[in-house]
Design an enzyme around this catalytic site. Structure first.
Site, PDB file in Angstrom:
ATOM      1  N   ARG A   1      -5.207   8.403  -8.078  1.00  0.00           N
ATOM      2  CA  ARG A   1      -4.375   7.289  -7.648  1.00  0.00           C
ATOM      3  C   ARG A   1      -4.957   6.016  -8.226  1.00  0.00           C
ATOM      4  O   ARG A   1      -6.046   6.015  -8.784  1.00  0.00           O
ATOM      5  CB  ARG A   1      -4.315   7.197  -6.121  1.00  0.00           C
ATOM      6  CG  ARG A   1      -5.632   6.786  -5.490  1.00  0.00           C
ATOM      7  CD  ARG A   1      -5.548   6.709  -3.970  1.00  0.00           C
ATOM      8  NE  ARG A   1      -4.726   5.603  -3.518  1.00  0.00           N
ATOM      9  CZ  ARG A   1      -5.199   4.409  -3.161  1.00  0.00           C
ATOM     10  NH1 ARG A   1      -6.497   4.152  -3.225  1.00  0.00           N
ATOM     11  NH2 ARG A   1      -4.401   3.454  -2.736  1.00  0.00           N
TER      12      ARG A   1
ATOM     13  N   GLU B   1      -8.664   0.141 -10.456  1.00  0.00           N
ATOM     14  CA  GLU B   1      -9.497   1.312 -10.217  1.00  0.00           C
ATOM     15  C   GLU B   1      -8.651   2.564 -10.405  1.00  0.00           C
ATOM     16  O   GLU B   1      -7.655   2.755  -9.710  1.00  0.00           O
ATOM     17  CB  GLU B   1     -10.041   1.301  -8.784  1.00  0.00           C
ATOM     18  CG  GLU B   1     -11.046   0.202  -8.535  1.00  0.00           C
ATOM     19  CD  GLU B   1     -11.539   0.195  -7.089  1.00  0.00           C
ATOM     20  OE1 GLU B   1     -12.435  -0.618  -6.806  1.00  0.00           O
ATOM     21  OE2 GLU B   1     -11.044   0.980  -6.260  1.00  0.00           O
TER      22      GLU B   1
ATOM     23  N   TYR C   1       0.822  -1.218   0.000  1.00  0.00           N
ATOM     24  CA  TYR C   1       0.000   0.000   0.000  1.00  0.00           C
ATOM     25  C   TYR C   1       0.847   1.254   0.000  1.00  0.00           C
ATOM     26  O   TYR C   1       1.882   1.323   0.642  1.00  0.00           O
ATOM     27  CB  TYR C   1      -0.797   0.100   1.304  1.00  0.00           C
ATOM     28  CG  TYR C   1      -1.967  -0.802   1.429  1.00  0.00           C
ATOM     29  CD1 TYR C   1      -2.905  -0.905   0.424  1.00  0.00           C
ATOM     30  CD2 TYR C   1      -2.149  -1.537   2.592  1.00  0.00           C
ATOM     31  CE1 TYR C   1      -3.998  -1.727   0.577  1.00  0.00           C
ATOM     32  CE2 TYR C   1      -3.242  -2.355   2.745  1.00  0.00           C
ATOM     33  CZ  TYR C   1      -4.170  -2.448   1.737  1.00  0.00           C
ATOM     34  OH  TYR C   1      -5.233  -3.246   1.904  1.00  0.00           O
TER      35      TYR C   1
ATOM     36  N   HIS D   1     -13.317   3.064   5.864  1.00  0.00           N
ATOM     37  CA  HIS D   1     -12.111   2.302   5.536  1.00  0.00           C
ATOM     38  C   HIS D   1     -11.750   1.283   6.607  1.00  0.00           C
ATOM     39  O   HIS D   1     -10.729   0.598   6.488  1.00  0.00           O
ATOM     40  CB  HIS D   1     -10.920   3.248   5.337  1.00  0.00           C
ATOM     41  CG  HIS D   1     -10.994   4.029   4.058  1.00  0.00           C
ATOM     42  ND1 HIS D   1     -11.165   5.397   4.020  1.00  0.00           N
ATOM     43  CD2 HIS D   1     -10.928   3.642   2.758  1.00  0.00           C
ATOM     44  CE1 HIS D   1     -11.198   5.809   2.764  1.00  0.00           C
ATOM     45  NE2 HIS D   1     -11.059   4.765   1.980  1.00  0.00           N
TER      46      HIS D   1
ATOM     47  N   ASN E   1      -5.970   1.870  -7.490  1.00  0.00           N
ATOM     48  CA  ASN E   1      -6.130   0.740  -6.591  1.00  0.00           C
ATOM     49  C   ASN E   1      -6.384  -0.468  -7.488  1.00  0.00           C
ATOM     50  O   ASN E   1      -6.656  -0.317  -8.678  1.00  0.00           O
ATOM     51  CB  ASN E   1      -7.277   0.966  -5.608  1.00  0.00           C
ATOM     52  CG  ASN E   1      -7.185   0.038  -4.410  1.00  0.00           C
ATOM     53  OD1 ASN E   1      -6.205  -0.691  -4.245  1.00  0.00           O
ATOM     54  ND2 ASN E   1      -8.213   0.046  -3.598  1.00  0.00           N
TER      55      ASN E   1
ATOM     56  N   TYR F   1      -7.572 -10.017   1.709  1.00  0.00           N
ATOM     57  CA  TYR F   1      -8.489  -8.874   1.670  1.00  0.00           C
ATOM     58  C   TYR F   1      -9.001  -8.640   0.255  1.00  0.00           C
ATOM     59  O   TYR F   1     -10.167  -8.321   0.037  1.00  0.00           O
ATOM     60  CB  TYR F   1      -7.786  -7.621   2.190  1.00  0.00           C
ATOM     61  CG  TYR F   1      -8.615  -6.375   2.029  1.00  0.00           C
ATOM     62  CD1 TYR F   1      -9.785  -6.215   2.763  1.00  0.00           C
ATOM     63  CD2 TYR F   1      -8.247  -5.376   1.142  1.00  0.00           C
ATOM     64  CE1 TYR F   1     -10.567  -5.085   2.603  1.00  0.00           C
ATOM     65  CE2 TYR F   1      -9.016  -4.248   0.980  1.00  0.00           C
ATOM     66  CZ  TYR F   1     -10.175  -4.104   1.715  1.00  0.00           C
ATOM     67  OH  TYR F   1     -10.946  -2.986   1.549  1.00  0.00           O
ATOM     68  N   LYS F   2      -8.136  -8.815  -0.719  1.00  0.00           N
ATOM     69  CA  LYS F   2      -8.534  -8.600  -2.100  1.00  0.00           C
ATOM     70  C   LYS F   2      -9.276  -9.812  -2.674  1.00  0.00           C
ATOM     71  O   LYS F   2      -9.703  -9.792  -3.826  1.00  0.00           O
ATOM     72  CB  LYS F   2      -7.313  -8.254  -2.954  1.00  0.00           C
ATOM     73  CG  LYS F   2      -6.754  -6.854  -2.627  1.00  0.00           C
ATOM     74  CD  LYS F   2      -5.461  -6.581  -3.365  1.00  0.00           C
ATOM     75  CE  LYS F   2      -4.853  -5.218  -2.982  1.00  0.00           C
ATOM     76  NZ  LYS F   2      -5.610  -4.062  -3.494  1.00  0.00           N
TER      77      LYS F   2
END
Lengths: 355, 205
Positions: A231, A273, A45, A201, A233, A324-325
């Protein structure tokens, strides 16, 4: 009341689906401009913000709101989802002005940057909006809701690719108080609407401890009108499902169990994204656009640099992030499939395909 | 009895403090079950309990575990106090009371998360900032959970996973909490591996 549209598919705008028979795919030109998100061979991250200024010609960064070959089909998919679940688009009562701000931003940008498809004519507050790919020619009064078939945020985001949320600023934080969310990576607007920045979040692992959200919030509160930022993601999606919503998880979750080495190339998608943030002029709210691009593994590996790098990122990612993904269960199989596109050669820095 | 200790969790999971008397023109107090102990402790801390009681309205109902300390609430002698038959009944009365609430009123919520959350939701809907509402957890830790799939709310969830009382899906209970819905989030646990539901564990009592 809904929006009357007439979908105009042609040699550019593809007629394709994101459910059932999954006919979505990228043309060779779309693959070349895919926003590959890894600028090095590993991933962790970061806030990774940069000014949202026009980028390379032909790239997804060239325009304020990128319109690509999937536009018409994506808008049809959004209408399908909203008909099934209207809670995907909600705006708390104090957010209507921010919705008008967003409508103005998108209409002005599209009319300026894509005059062949969109046109905006103003006569005082009387505006005429033409959207040729969706067959819309509509006159209305700016800031008068009664002249639109639905709220201003819904009206314009039914005509714009990507999810949108509108953040109100108060008490030193941002509150997600409105949104149009039909192409999301597994989060629920209906559940999260009304939460502040740290609350919505909250489920993200590792990043809170690293101070990512504290820094990101501090950065965003300083965001100025006229100086948007962006940005990346990313995550992984099995089948070209734009709509991986928690609401419908029981309908798509099992697809993650159907992967094998034979179908990996066309079923597994890198989901990127492109997120952009805009301070809005009247409401002082922040508009957040979350534009999802789906690239099949077999499409991405046609760029040798991306094949090598994707293999290394997937192979070496922290297991908590893979979990998480949502791809921890398939991570090893994905790395195995990708390994045949990685000859071990060094890769150049940056994400561009040809550099 | 001390306030409940919850393990550290994510940032959307509510945290609670201890009720402290604050200066106000009126005191609106909502409690269930063991929350009665916090109400009694609140007045014990007041510099002038008699004058605070003369400006207090207490809405009380039994807790989800059956704890009913109404007699102790009634014995306080507040200007107004009522025992409601259930949480929904209490919320109807609360809605009426809130119509007349004036600036300068202090609001105190205590007891279970389900009661505090729903009262907070209704109070916030009037524009009252949640940060100005005092909350102290007492008693049962059963949860109010919204199924993210069918949107149905199941009250008093004790186990994780549990079966949605509306659509029947087996859900795991997240710590992710919505103040607007006054509910934790429940997500289908066997969406990927259908039929593979782990045995329920009693996490909330």
């Amino acid at each position: 009341m809904s929006l009357d549209v007439e979908y105009a598919f042609d040699e550019f705008f593809r007629d394709e689906t994101f459910v059932d028979d999954f006919t979505y795919r990228n043309s060779p030109a779309a693959i070349r401009r895919f926003p590959f998100p890894f600028d090095r061979d590993d991933y962790m991250y970061s806030v990774n913000m940069e000014p949202h200024v026009p980028g390379r010609k032909g790239s997804v960064f060239e325009k304020t709101f990128d319109v690509d070959e999937h536009y018409v089909s994506e808008m049809r998919d959004r209408a399908r989802i909203l008909a099934k679940d209207p809670l995907r688009c909600q705006s708390l009562p104090h957010m209507t002005l921010a919705g008008w701000d967003l409508l103005e931003l998108i209409m002005e940008s599209k009319a300026r940057e894509y005059p062949q498809w969109f046109s905006l004519t103003k006569n005082g507050d009387r505006w005429r909006w033409i959207n040729r790919p969706l067959g819309i020619d509509h006159s209305f009064t700016f800031l008068d809701e009664t002249t639109l078939p639905c709220g201003p945020m819904e009206y314009i985001t039914r005509q714009t690719q990507g999810d949108f949320t509108l953040q109100d600023e108060r008490e030193g934080t941002l509150w997600v108080d409105a949104g149009m969310v039909t192409t999301q990576a597994d989060w629920s607007l209906d559940f999260d609407i009304g939460m502040n920045f740290h609350e919505w979040h909250a489920p993200v692992p590792l990043a809170h401890e690293k101070g990512i959200f504290d820094r990101a919030l501090k950065f965003l509160l300083k965001l100025q009108h006229g100086a948007p930022v962006r940005r990346f993601n990313w995550t992984m999606t099995v089948n070209p499902l734009l709509d991986t919503a928690p609401e419908t998880y029981p309908e798509w979750g099992y697809m993650r169990t159907t992967l094998n080495q034979e179908n990996m190339g066309h079923m597994m998608h890198l989901r990127v994204e492109l997120q952009a943030l805009f301070r809005l002029p009247r409401s002082n709210a922040i508009a957040f656009s979350i534009r999802a691009y789906l690239g099949k593994f077999e499409e991405l590996v046609t760029v040798p640099k991306w094949g090598r790098r994707l293999h290394r990122v997937v192979r070496d990612i922290h297991p908590d992030l893979a979990a998480y993904k949502g791809f921890l269960r398939n991570r090893d199989a994905m790395a195995e499939w990708l390994s045949s596109y990685d000859d071990g050669a060094p890769t150049s820095p940056g994400w561009w395909p040809e550099d | 009895m001390t306030k409940t200790e919850f393990p550290p969790s994510i940032r959307s999971r509510p945290v609670y403090g201890e009720l402290e008397p604050r200066a106000g023109i009126f005191h609106l107090i909502v409690a269930d079950g063991e929350g009665a102990d916090a109400v009694i402790a609140l007045f014990a801390k007041a510099a002038d309990a008699a004058s605070m009681l003369a400006k207090s309205h207490i809405l009380y109902t039994a807790g989800p575990n059956g704890t009913d300390e109404w007699d102790r609430i009634a014995a306080l002698g507040a200007a107004q106090a009522q025992k409601a038959a259930s949480v929904p009944t209490l919320l109807f009365r609360l809605a009426r009371v809130l119509q007349d609430v004036q600036m300068g009123t202090q609001i105190y919520l205590t007891g279970t998360e389900g009661l505090m959350g729903q009262a907070e939701r209704d109070i916030m809907a009037l524009g009252f900032p949640h940060s100005d509402i005092q909350k102290e957890h007492r008693g049962s830790t059963v949860r109010r959970v919204q199924c993210v799939h069918c949107k149905g709310v199941t009250e008093n969830v004790r186990t994780d996973p549990f079966q949605c009382s509306h659509c029947g899906l087996h859900l795991f209970v997240r710590d992710h909490y919505s103040r607007r819905l006054a509910a934790f989030q429940g997500v289908n646990i066997d969406a990927e591996d259908r039929g593979q539901v782990p045995p329920p564990v009693e996490r909330f009592r």
